[in-house]
Design a protein around this motif. Structure first.
Motif, short mmCIF file in Angstrom:
data_model
loop_
_atom_site.label_atom_id
_atom_site.label_comp_id
_atom_site.label_asym_id
_atom_site.label_seq_id
_atom_site.Cartn_x
_atom_site.Cartn_y
_atom_site.Cartn_z
N MET A 1 9.71 7.54 83.41
CA MET A 1 9.11 8.24 82.23
C MET A 1 9.60 7.95 80.91
O MET A 1 8.85 7.62 79.99
N ASN A 2 10.91 7.73 80.48
CA ASN A 2 11.43 7.22 79.48
C ASN A 2 12.62 6.86 79.61
O ASN A 2 13.66 7.19 79.32
N THR B 1 14.65 5.23 77.38
CA THR B 1 15.33 5.17 76.33
C THR B 1 16.55 6.54 76.72
O THR B 1 17.40 6.45 76.05
#
Length: 223
Positions: free
Chosen positions: A86-87, A89
């Motif tokens: 999803m993300n 980072t």
């Protein structure tokens, strides 16, 4: 001669001005570096606090669900798979959450100790309390005694909690149950003079006329 004096003054003034500018630049750089280090330290401290809170919340979920400690690494791997999808980072932050089996074990012990301390603090303000007892046998054929507590304080606030779960290894008589209850009460500081009633599951070891718990309570000054 006049030109030489003027040039020498210019050199001196330029040297001073350049020296001041260099010092000012160095001072500004040091201040910026200090500010950056302070911000970094605050961010690291905040990050450590958040990862610690996350670790305790996962441990609490596992304890409530009755899951083994070693489910911690599995949950962490699942979280990392989801976050990386999803993300990505945020993956480094999630990877720092401590969820090993030993860590989950320590977290659950810390939570249990904290709950014990909170209950002990409430007990100090009890006006009266009652206990309920239930004895059953687990899958290992070991008798387990559950002791439930209900008390009321000066402000008429009612507290209901599972006081303790005690294994009765050898025999299950009224005397054994009474000893287990006394151990649990003394361990948390329950005053016997404030005991109002005892509720049992009706088993012979609880209600027997000769050797039941209630019979022992009638003869024992502590009940």
């Amino acid at each position: 001669m006049i030109l030489q004096k003027m040039s020498s003054r210019n050199v001196t003034n330029n040297g001073r001005s350049s020296g001041k500018s260099v010092c000012n630049q160095k001072g500004t750089t040091l201040k910026e570096t200090t500010l950056n280090l302070t911000k970094t330290g605050e961010e690291d401290e905040g990050c450590c606090e958040r990862t610690l809170r996350a670790s305790y919340k996962v441990a609490l979920r596992l304890a409530r669900a009755g899951r083994p400690f070693m489910d911690g690494p599995l949950i962490k791997n699942i979280m990392l798979d989801v976050v990386e999808t999803m993300n990505p980072t945020l993956a480094p932050a999630y990877s720092r959450i401590p969820l090993s089996g030993m860590t989950i074990h320590r977290r659950i012990n810390d939570i249990a100790e904290n709950l014990h301390e909170q209950l002990a603090a409430k007990i100090e303000n009890f006006l009266a309390y009652s206990i309920a007892l239930d004895e059953s046998t687990d899958i290992n054929d070991t008798a387990q005694l559950a002791i439930f507590l209900r008390g009321v304080d000066d402000d008429l606030h009612v507290t209901e909690e599972l006081l303790d779960m005690i294994s009765l290894k050898d025999t299950v008589t009224g005397a054994d149950i009474l000893a287990a209850v006394e151990m649990a009460a003394e361990g948390i500081g329950l005053p016997w003079e404030k005991l109002f009633s005892v509720t049992t599951d009706g088993a012979p070891a609880m209600c027997g006329k000769a050797k039941g718990l209630l019979d022992y309570c009638g003869k024992n000054s502590t009940c």
